[in-house]
Design a protein around this motif. Structure first.
Motif, PDB file in Angstrom:
ATOM      1  N   SER A   4       0.823  -1.196   0.000  1.00 21.19           N
ATOM      2  CA  SER A   4       0.000   0.000   0.000  1.00 21.19           C
ATOM      3  C   SER A   4       0.866   1.259   0.000  1.00 21.19           C
ATOM      4  O   SER A   4       0.578   2.209  -0.711  1.00 21.19           O
ATOM      5  CB  SER A   4      -0.917   0.001   1.221  1.00 21.19           C
ATOM      6  OG  SER A   4      -1.643   1.198   1.276  1.00 21.19           O
ATOM      7  N   ALA A   5       1.925   1.255   0.789  1.00 23.08           N
ATOM      8  CA  ALA A   5       2.838   2.403   0.837  1.00 23.08           C
ATOM      9  C   ALA A   5       3.553   2.567  -0.502  1.00 23.08           C
ATOM     10  O   ALA A   5       3.726   3.685  -0.990  1.00 23.08           O
ATOM     11  CB  ALA A   5       3.840   2.235   1.969  1.00 23.08           C
ATOM     12  N   SER A   7       2.420   1.580  -3.436  1.00 25.03           N
ATOM     13  CA  SER A   7       1.400   2.034  -4.378  1.00 25.03           C
ATOM     14  C   SER A   7       1.138   3.525  -4.191  1.00 25.03           C
ATOM     15  O   SER A   7       1.023   4.266  -5.165  1.00 25.03           O
ATOM     16  CB  SER A   7       0.116   1.236  -4.172  1.00 25.03           C
ATOM     17  OG  SER A   7      -0.934   1.808  -4.902  1.00 25.03           O
ATOM     18  N   HIS A   8       1.047   3.938  -2.933  1.00 26.04           N
ATOM     19  CA  HIS A   8       0.845   5.350  -2.580  1.00 26.04           C
ATOM     20  C   HIS A   8       1.963   6.192  -3.182  1.00 26.04           C
ATOM     21  O   HIS A   8       1.714   7.212  -3.840  1.00 26.04           O
ATOM     22  CB  HIS A   8       0.816   5.467  -1.055  1.00 26.04           C
ATOM     23  CG  HIS A   8       0.707   6.855  -0.538  1.00 26.04           C
ATOM     24  ND1 HIS A   8       1.806   7.648  -0.323  1.00 26.04           N
ATOM     25  CD2 HIS A   8      -0.370   7.592  -0.182  1.00 26.04           C
ATOM     26  CE1 HIS A   8       1.412   8.818   0.146  1.00 26.04           C
ATOM     27  NE2 HIS A   8       0.099   8.809   0.246  1.00 26.04           N
ATOM     28  N   ASP A   9       3.202   5.776  -2.968  1.00 25.42           N
ATOM     29  CA  ASP A   9       4.351   6.515  -3.476  1.00 25.42           C
ATOM     30  C   ASP A   9       4.388   6.516  -5.000  1.00 25.42           C
ATOM     31  O   ASP A   9       4.679   7.543  -5.621  1.00 25.42           O
ATOM     32  CB  ASP A   9       5.648   5.936  -2.924  1.00 25.42           C
ATOM     33  CG  ASP A   9       5.838   6.227  -1.439  1.00 25.42           C
ATOM     34  OD1 ASP A   9       5.070   7.051  -0.889  1.00 25.42           O
ATOM     35  OD2 ASP A   9       6.749   5.634  -0.833  1.00 25.42           O
ATOM     36  N   GLU A  11       1.886   6.255  -7.135  1.00 21.52           N
ATOM     37  CA  GLU A  11       0.846   7.145  -7.658  1.00 21.52           C
ATOM     38  C   GLU A  11       1.273   8.603  -7.527  1.00 21.52           C
ATOM     39  O   GLU A  11       1.062   9.400  -8.439  1.00 21.52           O
ATOM     40  CB  GLU A  11      -0.471   6.935  -6.907  1.00 21.52           C
ATOM     41  CG  GLU A  11      -1.191   5.674  -7.260  1.00 21.52           C
ATOM     42  CD  GLU A  11      -2.490   5.533  -6.475  1.00 21.52           C
ATOM     43  OE1 GLU A  11      -3.002   6.549  -5.961  1.00 21.52           O
ATOM     44  OE2 GLU A  11      -2.985   4.405  -6.371  1.00 21.52           O
ATOM     45  N   TYR A  49       1.685  15.491  -0.745  1.00 24.87           N
ATOM     46  CA  TYR A  49       2.117  14.128  -0.416  1.00 24.87           C
ATOM     47  C   TYR A  49       1.560  13.698   0.938  1.00 24.87           C
ATOM     48  O   TYR A  49       1.097  12.569   1.090  1.00 24.87           O
ATOM     49  CB  TYR A  49       3.643  14.038  -0.398  1.00 24.87           C
ATOM     50  CG  TYR A  49       4.148  12.665  -0.047  1.00 24.87           C
ATOM     51  CD1 TYR A  49       4.110  11.630  -0.981  1.00 24.87           C
ATOM     52  CD2 TYR A  49       4.640  12.382   1.222  1.00 24.87           C
ATOM     53  CE1 TYR A  49       4.553  10.360  -0.666  1.00 24.87           C
ATOM     54  CE2 TYR A  49       5.086  11.115   1.550  1.00 24.87           C
ATOM     55  CZ  TYR A  49       5.040  10.110   0.606  1.00 24.87           C
ATOM     56  OH  TYR A  49       5.467   8.851   0.935  1.00 24.87           O
ATOM     57  N   ARG A  51      -1.171  14.607   2.263  1.00 26.40           N
ATOM     58  CA  ARG A  51      -2.625  14.424   2.184  1.00 26.40           C
ATOM     59  C   ARG A  51      -3.031  13.614   0.954  1.00 26.40           C
ATOM     60  O   ARG A  51      -4.169  13.653   0.524  1.00 26.40           O
ATOM     61  CB  ARG A  51      -3.311  15.784   2.146  1.00 26.40           C
ATOM     62  CG  ARG A  51      -3.105  16.596   3.403  1.00 26.40           C
ATOM     63  CD  ARG A  51      -3.989  17.824   3.500  1.00 26.40           C
ATOM     64  NE  ARG A  51      -5.277  17.757   2.863  1.00 26.40           N
ATOM     65  CZ  ARG A  51      -6.389  17.243   3.399  1.00 26.40           C
ATOM     66  NH1 ARG A  51      -6.357  16.756   4.601  1.00 26.40           N
ATOM     67  NH2 ARG A  51      -7.528  17.251   2.727  1.00 26.40           N
ATOM     68  N   TRP A  52      -2.098  12.895   0.373  1.00 26.25           N
ATOM     69  CA  TRP A  52      -2.329  12.220  -0.898  1.00 26.25           C
ATOM     70  C   TRP A  52      -3.541  11.304  -0.872  1.00 26.25           C
ATOM     71  O   TRP A  52      -4.335  11.282  -1.818  1.00 26.25           O
ATOM     72  CB  TRP A  52      -1.081  11.450  -1.328  1.00 26.25           C
ATOM     73  CG  TRP A  52      -1.235  10.853  -2.683  1.00 26.25           C
ATOM     74  CD1 TRP A  52      -1.278   9.530  -3.016  1.00 26.25           C
ATOM     75  CD2 TRP A  52      -1.388  11.570  -3.915  1.00 26.25           C
ATOM     76  NE1 TRP A  52      -1.446   9.368  -4.368  1.00 26.25           N
ATOM     77  CE2 TRP A  52      -1.520  10.613  -4.946  1.00 26.25           C
ATOM     78  CE3 TRP A  52      -1.442  12.905  -4.256  1.00 26.25           C
ATOM     79  CZ2 TRP A  52      -1.686  10.955  -6.279  1.00 26.25           C
ATOM     80  CZ3 TRP A  52      -1.612  13.259  -5.588  1.00 26.25           C
ATOM     81  CH2 TRP A  52      -1.736  12.288  -6.577  1.00 26.25           C
ATOM     82  N   ASP A  53      -3.713  10.541   0.191  1.00 25.26           N
ATOM     83  CA  ASP A  53      -4.863   9.634   0.249  1.00 25.26           C
ATOM     84  C   ASP A  53      -6.185  10.386   0.164  1.00 25.26           C
ATOM     85  O   ASP A  53      -7.146   9.895  -0.429  1.00 25.26           O
ATOM     86  CB  ASP A  53      -4.825   8.796   1.534  1.00 25.26           C
ATOM     87  CG  ASP A  53      -3.739   7.726   1.479  1.00 25.26           C
ATOM     88  OD1 ASP A  53      -3.404   7.275   0.370  1.00 25.26           O
ATOM     89  OD2 ASP A  53      -3.231   7.362   2.554  1.00 25.26           O
ATOM     90  N   ALA A  54      -6.243  11.573   0.725  1.00 27.61           N
ATOM     91  CA  ALA A  54      -7.479  12.351   0.725  1.00 27.61           C
ATOM     92  C   ALA A  54      -7.710  13.075  -0.602  1.00 27.61           C
ATOM     93  O   ALA A  54      -8.852  13.257  -1.020  1.00 27.61           O
ATOM     94  CB  ALA A  54      -7.459  13.365   1.860  1.00 27.61           C
ATOM     95  N   ARG A  56      -6.140  12.384  -3.796  1.00 28.95           N
ATOM     96  CA  ARG A  56      -5.894  11.703  -5.070  1.00 28.95           C
ATOM     97  C   ARG A  56      -7.173  11.321  -5.795  1.00 28.95           C
ATOM     98  O   ARG A  56      -7.193  11.267  -7.024  1.00 28.95           O
ATOM     99  CB  ARG A  56      -5.004  10.493  -4.878  1.00 28.95           C
ATOM    100  CG  ARG A  56      -5.652   9.356  -4.135  1.00 28.95           C
ATOM    101  CD  ARG A  56      -4.708   8.201  -4.007  1.00 28.95           C
ATOM    102  NE  ARG A  56      -5.322   7.176  -3.162  1.00 28.95           N
ATOM    103  CZ  ARG A  56      -4.733   6.086  -2.821  1.00 28.95           C
ATOM    104  NH1 ARG A  56      -3.519   5.849  -3.244  1.00 28.95           N
ATOM    105  NH2 ARG A  56      -5.349   5.225  -2.065  1.00 28.95           N
TER     106      ARG A  56
END
Length: 175
Positions: A4-5, A7-9, A11, A49, A51-54, A56
């Motif tokens: 998940s981390a 994938s987050h990075d 993206e 970065y 707040r990326w999850d919120a 994206r």
């Protein structure tokens, strides 16, 4: 959790690669200074970065662009407060006849506008946002966008037709 981390990075890196050039262009038009523009973009991307999850899922480009505009406005507010208590140095504007690059010429003409006028012109006409989108980005009323744009375009027309050196009015915010 590690996937998940990663994938987050991944993206976020893809977003930065796709949007950084355009974000830097917007920041450079706002500031008139490449170095300051790079700092604004970097600061805004750091915030994105975090707040990326919120952000994206929505429109991360708009989020970062608004962050750049807000950071630039905050920078000018701090600078104005400092200038009230110290002598103001005079900025020298390059001679427009020497400027070969059209981008440099555009930046010099944009510097003749106040911060708000410049932000409205950049977002409205160079970023091609609607009046409503520009108002939302800047947190001002729709009517303020319209009147500010009209005033800014009038200033640019007068300056351009007079074929005179632009007089820098940066840091003179409009109420």
């Amino acid at each position: 959790m590690r996937e998940s981390a990663e994938s987050h990075d991944a993206e976020f890196v893809a977003f930065v690669e796709a949007a950084s050039r355009r974000l830097l262009y917007v920041a450079t038009l706002l500031t008139g200074d490449q170095g300051q523009a790079e700092d604004l973009v970097q600061t805004s991307l750091i915030g994105a970065y975090r707040r990326w999850d919120a952000i994206r899922a929505d429109d991360p480009f708009s989020y970062v662009r608004r962050s750049i505009v807000n950071a630039h406005a905050s920078w000018w507010r701090r600078l104005l407060l400092e200038r009230r208590h110290s002598p103001q140095p005079q900025a020298e504007v390059p001679d427009p006849s020497v400027v070969v690059d059209q981008r440099a010429e555009l930046r010099s003409w944009l510097l003749t506008l106040t911060d708000r006028e410049r932000a409205v012109v950049v977002l409205r006409y160079l970023e091609d946002l609607s009046e409503a989108q520009t108002a939302l980005e800047l947190g001002i009323a729709l009517g303020t966008v319209k009147s500010t744009a009209a005033r800014a375009l009038s200033k640019l027309r007068v300056t351009a037709t007079a074929n005179q050196e632009p007089e820098v009015t940066r840091g003179q915010p409009r109420a």
